[in-house]
Design an enzyme around this catalytic site. Sequence first.
Site, mmCIF file in Angstrom:
data_model
loop_
_atom_site.group_PDB
_atom_site.id
_atom_site.type_symbol
_atom_site.label_atom_id
_atom_site.label_comp_id
_atom_site.label_asym_id
_atom_site.label_seq_id
_atom_site.Cartn_x
_atom_site.Cartn_y
_atom_site.Cartn_z
ATOM 1 N N LYS A 127 0.846 -1.207 0.000
ATOM 2 C CA LYS A 127 0.000 0.000 0.000
ATOM 3 C C LYS A 127 0.876 1.250 0.000
ATOM 4 O O LYS A 127 1.763 1.392 0.820
ATOM 5 C CB LYS A 127 -0.903 -0.015 1.235
ATOM 6 C CG LYS A 127 -1.866 -1.212 1.241
ATOM 7 C CD LYS A 127 -2.660 -1.313 2.504
ATOM 8 C CE LYS A 127 -1.803 -1.629 3.709
ATOM 9 N NZ LYS A 127 -2.563 -1.886 4.937
ATOM 10 N N GLY B 242 -7.319 3.354 11.199
ATOM 11 C CA GLY B 242 -8.022 2.086 10.987
ATOM 12 C C GLY B 242 -8.226 1.732 9.526
ATOM 13 O O GLY B 242 -8.856 0.718 9.218
ATOM 14 N N THR B 243 -7.683 2.542 8.596
ATOM 15 C CA THR B 243 -7.893 2.216 7.173
ATOM 16 C C THR B 243 -7.220 0.885 6.809
ATOM 17 O O THR B 243 -7.779 0.104 6.044
ATOM 18 C CB THR B 243 -7.355 3.313 6.220
ATOM 19 O OG1 THR B 243 -6.150 3.819 6.749
ATOM 20 C CG2 THR B 243 -8.332 4.431 6.026
ATOM 21 N N GLY B 244 -6.037 0.637 7.371
ATOM 22 C CA GLY B 244 -5.319 -0.609 7.047
ATOM 23 C C GLY B 244 -6.124 -1.827 7.494
ATOM 24 O O GLY B 244 -6.341 -2.772 6.719
ATOM 25 N N CYS B 245 -6.572 -1.792 8.759
ATOM 26 C CA CYS B 245 -7.357 -2.915 9.301
ATOM 27 C C CYS B 245 -8.635 -3.093 8.489
ATOM 28 O O CYS B 245 -9.010 -4.210 8.121
ATOM 29 C CB CYS B 245 -7.773 -2.655 10.752
ATOM 30 S SG CYS B 245 -6.423 -2.213 11.830
ATOM 31 N N THR C 282 -8.151 8.877 9.159
ATOM 32 C CA THR C 282 -7.692 7.678 8.449
ATOM 33 C C THR C 282 -7.333 6.545 9.406
ATOM 34 O O THR C 282 -6.850 5.500 8.968
ATOM 35 C CB THR C 282 -6.442 8.004 7.614
ATOM 36 O OG1 THR C 282 -5.462 8.559 8.505
ATOM 37 C CG2 THR C 282 -6.741 8.994 6.517
#
Length: 546
Positions: free
Chosen positions: A225, A260-263, A258
């Site tokens: 990412k 928590g976007t990865g989770c 943003t």
Amino acid sequence: MGFHCTRVVSTPKAPSLSLLKPDLISTKVHQLNKVRGFEVKAAMPPEDQVRIPHVLTVAGSDSGAGAGIQADLKACAARGVYCSTVITAVTAQNTVGVQGVNVLPEDFVLEQLHSVLSDMRPDVVKTGMLPSTGIVKVLCRYLQEFPVRALVVDPVMVSTSGDTLAGPSILSSFREELLPMAEIVTPNLKEASALLGGMPLESLADMHSAAKYIHHFGPKNVLVKGGDLPASLDAVDVLYDGENYFEFRTSRIKTPNTHGTGCSLASSIAAELAKGSSVISAVKVAKRFIESALGYSKNILIGNGPHGPFDPFLKLKKYAHGSSRQSLFDPSNLFLYAVTDSRMNQKWDRSITDAVKAAIQGGATIVQLREKEADTRDFLESAKACLEICRQHGVPLLINDRVDIALACDADGVHVGQSDMPAHVARVLLGPDKIIGVSCKTPEQAQEAWVDGADYIGCGGVYPTNTKENNPTLGLDGLKTVCLASKLPVVAIGGIGISNAHSVMKLQAPNLKGVAVVSALFDRESVLIETQKLHKVLVESNTEIR
Ligand SMILES: Cc1ncc(COP(=O)(O)OP(=O)(O)O)c(N)n1
Ligand SMILES: Cc1ncsc1CCOP(=O)(O)O
Ligand SMILES: [Mg+2]
């Protein structure tokens, strides 16, 4: 940091499950199910049972609920997938950063894994914060014992705020044990660099190389990412499947929200895989989902820190402080029900907003937009403008026939007839708090409207009308019959105006709350004056009846 873990529920009392062999524990679970309602499931014919896509997330809890387990639960729910949880650590966390971490003992992680995997058989396992090599080992062992369709690894190491969630000691177990089992691994630039021993990653070309190198550790797919590339560039993520590279490019959304976007991205990928999608379409859908959630949430305010959460359900702003929406339906709103008509407005050269304003000023207690000829786009724009006027005056606004328009402008509800969208379908689409009215001419239709979850019924034509073609006239007797049978409040409609509204109200039919009127208000020179006159008649009828 101290360690604390409280065991809340443990049935049956047994030696630590970690001491039991998996098949022994299975037997115990089975016995327990037999006692507690297992028969209910057994009695359900297999053809009536619906198997639900299911993701198990193995991750840490975030008290601020932006990331971790809480983000996974929200993302899966928003994507229509069941999500079970194995908690590896509990963090004290908010929009400022991580204030504390309590890692759960491996035994207890194992016990949770066993509870879920032995009984609920998730389709996909998604991992987030795995804070110790012991936990990674336990997880890998259990995944061999209870294989799932896909493993999605989000190699969480550092939080958005820069706090460490898993130390460098975890890297070798990621590389050697977890990644070889993964369908897809989703590192950001820092995590990809850490997995590659600190390799600097500064460009798109570096991301391509990183994806290829990480692929050598054994995952089937690698999604690197690029959110942390310089802000001047588009956001690009690179997917490598061992043969081909795919780039997912989006414009950057300027927002601090943003966290928590990865989770959420990884659990949305897991959700799509659980539904049966291919990896590439799972990534595409998950990215689109996160993008719209970030766009929607760019100005929401939760917490004082620099890393706010976002709203995957796209709902929070609807109920934000300061937005004045109608509260639950009040049947007395049916007292003077104004129903607009596009042809009449055209005839009198009146805009729909002027018509609505005048009706409200004259005393209308609810408004329905019945725009049979309007183009969808024009209708939506008028509906938004009318909604603003109605909200300013605390008058509910309903849309005739068009559930899509009601949804798009967030109107207070809809009115549907017997040949429109069925009320039970409209209820599912609109949710529990919107107002739904249904046209009914018979006691059976009134009963059905109640079963379908409507809030009121419109009954008519009470008198002959030119406004609606081929509409049978029920008369006052027909109206009374429906009112007597109805479990819902009723508004009378059809040919009603100043001259006969009193006769309708004088019926004193049970559940009859008011009159709905089109031409007597809108096919007149002054909507304001006619509404005032009708309001007066209705008030006088009420006084006389009492
Ligand atoms: C309050 C109220 N009652 C009845 C109707 C008629 O609805 P429907 O039968 O769907 O006919 P159309 O209005 O769509 O022509 C109504 N609109 N409002
Ligand atoms: C929409 C509708 N549904 C039953 S009668 C009717 C028309 C009512 O219009 P008017 O008030 O002009 O008679
Ligand atoms: Mg209709």
